[in-house]
Design a protein around this motif. Structure first.
Motif, PDB file in Angstrom:
ATOM      1  N   PHE A 152       7.386  15.279   9.927  1.00  0.00           N
ATOM      2  CA  PHE A 152       8.271  14.166   9.577  1.00  0.00           C
ATOM      3  C   PHE A 152       9.648  14.586   9.048  1.00  0.00           C
ATOM      4  CE2 PHE A 152       9.787  10.784   6.828  1.00  0.00           C
ATOM      5  CZ  PHE A 152       9.667   9.683   7.643  1.00  0.00           C
ATOM      6  N   ALA A 212       0.495  11.322  -1.286  1.00  0.00           N
ATOM      7  CA  ALA A 212       1.510  10.444  -0.690  1.00  0.00           C
ATOM      8  C   ALA A 212       1.762  10.726   0.781  1.00  0.00           C
ATOM      9  CB  ALA A 212       2.833  10.517  -1.477  1.00  0.00           C
ATOM     10  N   THR A 268       0.561   4.119  -3.008  1.00  0.00           N
ATOM     11  CA  THR A 268       0.238   5.511  -2.711  1.00  0.00           C
ATOM     12  C   THR A 268       1.465   6.420  -2.789  1.00  0.00           C
ATOM     13  OG1 THR A 268       0.431   4.949  -0.384  1.00  0.00           O
ATOM     14  CG2 THR A 268      -1.780   5.002  -1.289  1.00  0.00           C
ATOM     15  N   ASP A 269       2.511   5.960  -3.499  1.00  0.00           N
ATOM     16  CA  ASP A 269       3.672   6.828  -3.751  1.00  0.00           C
ATOM     17  C   ASP A 269       4.449   7.222  -2.501  1.00  0.00           C
ATOM     18  OD1 ASP A 269       3.860   6.998  -6.435  1.00  0.00           O
ATOM     19  OD2 ASP A 269       2.670   8.818  -6.650  1.00  0.00           O
ATOM     20  N   GLN A 270       4.313   6.438  -1.426  1.00  0.00           N
ATOM     21  CA  GLN A 270       5.004   6.857  -0.210  1.00  0.00           C
ATOM     22  C   GLN A 270       6.512   6.621  -0.288  1.00  0.00           C
ATOM     23  OE1 GLN A 270       2.983   5.769   3.519  1.00  0.00           O
ATOM     24  NE2 GLN A 270       1.126   5.525   2.345  1.00  0.00           N
ATOM     25  N   LEU A 325      14.247  11.000  -9.411  1.00  0.00           N
ATOM     26  CA  LEU A 325      13.546   9.773  -9.003  1.00  0.00           C
ATOM     27  C   LEU A 325      13.718   8.702 -10.067  1.00  0.00           C
ATOM     28  CD1 LEU A 325      10.158  11.023  -7.524  1.00  0.00           C
ATOM     29  CD2 LEU A 325      11.990   9.888  -6.309  1.00  0.00           C
ATOM     30  N   ILE A 341       0.842  -1.213   0.000  1.00  0.00           N
ATOM     31  CA  ILE A 341       0.000   0.000   0.000  1.00  0.00           C
ATOM     32  C   ILE A 341       0.869   1.252   0.000  1.00  0.00           C
ATOM     33  CG2 ILE A 341      -1.600   1.338   1.435  1.00  0.00           C
ATOM     34  CD1 ILE A 341      -2.954  -1.360   2.074  1.00  0.00           C
ATOM     35  N   MET A 342       1.969   1.200   0.728  1.00  0.00           N
ATOM     36  CA  MET A 342       2.894   2.344   0.684  1.00  0.00           C
ATOM     37  C   MET A 342       3.370   2.578  -0.739  1.00  0.00           C
ATOM     38  SD  MET A 342       5.297   2.113   4.062  1.00  0.00           S
ATOM     39  CE  MET A 342       5.892   3.789   3.951  1.00  0.00           C
ATOM     40  N   PHE A 354       1.773   9.808   4.723  1.00  0.00           N
ATOM     41  CA  PHE A 354       1.970   8.528   5.413  1.00  0.00           C
ATOM     42  C   PHE A 354       0.691   8.187   6.148  1.00  0.00           C
ATOM     43  CE2 PHE A 354       6.277  10.445   5.270  1.00  0.00           C
ATOM     44  CZ  PHE A 354       6.743   9.632   4.256  1.00  0.00           C
ATOM     45  N   PRO A 377       8.514   7.032  -3.208  1.00  0.00           N
ATOM     46  CA  PRO A 377       9.108   8.236  -3.802  1.00  0.00           C
ATOM     47  C   PRO A 377       9.001   9.458  -2.891  1.00  0.00           C
ATOM     48  CG  PRO A 377       7.356   7.357  -5.205  1.00  0.00           C
ATOM     49  CD  PRO A 377       7.561   6.390  -4.105  1.00  0.00           C
ATOM     50  N   ALA A 378       7.928   9.516  -2.072  1.00  0.00           N
ATOM     51  CA  ALA A 378       7.816  10.648  -1.149  1.00  0.00           C
ATOM     52  C   ALA A 378       8.982  10.646  -0.165  1.00  0.00           C
ATOM     53  CB  ALA A 378       6.486  10.595  -0.398  1.00  0.00           C
ATOM     54  N   LEU A 379       9.332   9.463   0.339  1.00  0.00           N
ATOM     55  CA  LEU A 379      10.488   9.372   1.238  1.00  0.00           C
ATOM     56  C   LEU A 379      11.761   9.770   0.504  1.00  0.00           C
ATOM     57  CD1 LEU A 379       9.750   6.041   3.122  1.00  0.00           C
ATOM     58  CD2 LEU A 379      10.053   8.268   4.181  1.00  0.00           C
ATOM     59  N   PHE A 392       2.804  15.211  -4.479  1.00  0.00           N
ATOM     60  CA  PHE A 392       2.457  14.090  -5.346  1.00  0.00           C
ATOM     61  C   PHE A 392       0.996  14.139  -5.750  1.00  0.00           C
ATOM     62  CE2 PHE A 392       6.345  12.722  -3.482  1.00  0.00           C
ATOM     63  CZ  PHE A 392       6.936  11.927  -4.441  1.00  0.00           C
ATOM     64  N   ARG A 422       3.514  19.781   3.877  1.00  0.00           N
ATOM     65  CA  ARG A 422       4.672  18.933   4.137  1.00  0.00           C
ATOM     66  C   ARG A 422       5.805  19.252   3.162  1.00  0.00           C
ATOM     67  NH1 ARG A 422       4.282  12.484   3.579  1.00  0.00           N
ATOM     68  NH2 ARG A 422       4.250  13.081   1.385  1.00  0.00           N
TER      69      ARG A 422
END
Lengths: 257, 261
Positions: free
Chosen positions: B101, B88, A126-128, B50, A122-123, B90, A130-132, B84, B150
């Protein structure tokens, strides 16, 4: 037609070998990253809580009933030879050597392995990840490494719980219910269980902990970014981890004996 | 601020960036326009490092991101913010923790200062008071604004927006447009917006780049684009179904395909 089949087998094999290689690199990177600063103790504790403490109850109940049933079965078999005094060592050996590590790992796979795979999947959807990346945080180091370490740390502890509860379960049925001599139950256990058995059990649970965290994370990480992809990854995580546990168990047992 | 030179990216035989050259000026809002599959999202992913390019360079603040080491790339990323398409956020952290964060990860700021910064950023996007909610409790427009809060929490020099207004109602679109414009004028943040929303693009853009199947077919100010003689540009900004940009994907002749079965 004949060559079609050959080509198919070739493609299939190449694909599998490729995935195997990928997963190996994945594990190495996650492991390597775990030992690079900054260390995320809080993340690690959180994962240990998730994989370890939240599996406590299910492991406790499984251990208890395994012990109870072993006590019952063992007693009825052993009385046929008048050897019910050996019940303690029979229960302890089968639990410490095999049932403890394996059953405990299978239960944790069902509870935590599936959750790890779907959470990571799921991460990913939901693009988490690339967000990190965009926040200059390595996703493998942040998400995967703590899970792998937590798996390796949690499983031996859970297995120890399973072993103790299982032996007490055997005690309840054998001694309290069916009247086996209490001294014989524990006395035989002490003489027959060696440290090799205990080390073997710990070694097994360490490997199973690694397998659970590794395979489940990898399945989630490489899931197709669709709902079907994540559900397939979750199923695969449980199936492949469970099978690997049984196979690795056989290999380790044959090496240890 | 960002300079792209001869950027090439292919997926198998599909060329998604066909030797692109463009610049993103400091303190300006540049909008990358294009239909679905025109390669605009891939361009954005290459601008942020990316995705690795096959050849060509992306200079960000003087450093070529296409061949930068991970350390160097992460250093530059601290100067970038990104909103995004799906925000995106969390999903296991509440709104406050989501925005805090990056601060917690990269700085050693005291807790009360973090609280002040987060409150300020939430005020900027008009969502003060939602600190304790979870992302799933917010509407699409609101999660985008939290995502934006964010993205700006580390005070970046550049913000990348991936289709910031797609799937939003007209009012939310207006709010997001205004926020992009405000951040740009008040904080002098360079903005790169990927979009296919023509109206919102004309409202906010200082410069527009139009992509079509991996090529830049036009770039210039809003006026220049509006007055463009290029038929493809005209078709795109007027949203006409018929024109030089084909609706179908295949090159095969329809009649031929029907007749040959």
């Amino acid at each position: 037609m004949k060559f079609d089949i050959l080509a198919y087998i070739g493609r299939f094999t190449l694909k599998r070998v490729q995935v195997l290689g990928q997963s190996g690199v994945f594990l190495l990177v996650a492991f390597y990253q775990a030992f690079l600063p900054p260390f995320r103790i809080r993340r690690l504790l959180k994962e240990i809580e998730f994989i370890g403490s939240k599996s406590f109850l299910i492991v406790f109940v499984t251990g208890l009933f395994t012990g109870l049933v072993l006590g019952l079965q063992g007693y009825h078999t052993l009385t046929q030879f008048g050897a019910e005094a050996l019940l303690g060592s029979a229960v302890a050996l089968s639990i410490i050597r095999e049932l403890g590590p394996v059953l405990c790992a299978l239960m944790v796979t069902g509870r935590a392995g599936s959750a790890i795979a779907s959470q990571i999947g799921i991460m990913k959807i939901t693009d988490q990840f690339p967000a990190l990346e965009m926040m200059a945080i390595d996703p493998v180091k942040y998400v995967i490494s703590p899970k792998i370490l937590a798996g390796i740390i949690s499983l031996p502890l859970l297995t120890a719980v399973f072993d103790v509860v299982g032996i007490m379960g055997g005690y309840l049925v054998g001694v309290k219910l069916l009247g086996v001599n209490e001294g014989a139950y524990f006395g035989k256990m002490v003489t027959s269980v060696t440290f090799t058995d205990i080390y073997g059990g710990i070694l097994k649970s360490l490997s199973f902990g690694l397998l659970i965290a590794w395979i489940s994370s990898f399945m989630g990480f490489t899931a197709d970014p669709t709902t079907e992809g994540v559900s397939a990854a979750t199923t695969n995580a449980v199936v492949i981890t469970s099978l690997s546990i049984l196979i690795v168990d056989y290999i380790l047992t044959s090496l240890l004996l | 601020m960002i300079r792209v030179e001869n950027l090439v990216k292919k997926y198998g035989r599909l060329v998604v960036s066909n030797g692109l050259n463009c610049r993103f000026e400091e303190g300006k809002i540049t909008v990358i326009l294009g239909g679905s599959g025109s390669g605009k999202s891939t361009l954005l992913r290459q601008l942020t490092g990316l995705e690795r390019s096959d050849s060509g360079c992306v200079y960000f603040d003087g450093v070529d991101l296409t061949c930068a080491s991970k350390k160097k790339l992460y250093e530059k990323r601290k100067k970038m913010g990104m909103l995004f398409q799906g925000s995106a956020l969390f999903n296991y952290l509440n709104i406050f923790e989501n925005i805090a964060f990056p601060l917690r990860e990269h700085t050693r700021i005291a807790e009360n200062v973090i609280k002040t910064i987060v409150t300020m950023k939430l005020e900027m996007v008009g969502l003060r008071g939602t600190e304790n909610l979870m992302p799933s409790q917010l509407s699409g427009g609101m999660t985008k604004r939290v995502g934006l809060a964010r993205a700006i929490v580390m005070d970046p020099k550049v913000i990348f927006y991936d289709e910031p207004t797609s799937g939003l109602d007209p009012i939310s679109t207006g709010v997001i447009d205004k926020l992009i414009k405000d951040l740009n004028t008040k904080l002098n943040i360079t903005s790169v917006v990927v979009s296919h929303d023509i109206e919102s693009c004309f409202r906010i853009a200082d410069k527009i780049i139009i992509l079509f199947s991996g090529d830049i077919i036009a770039q210039g100010t809003v006026e220049e684009i509006k007055n463009s003689k290029d038929l493809r540009v005209k078709q795109f900004i007027n949203g006409e179904p018929e024109g030089p940009i084909p609706f179908t994907r295949t090159d095969k002749n329809y009649l031929d395909e029907l007749l040959t079965g």
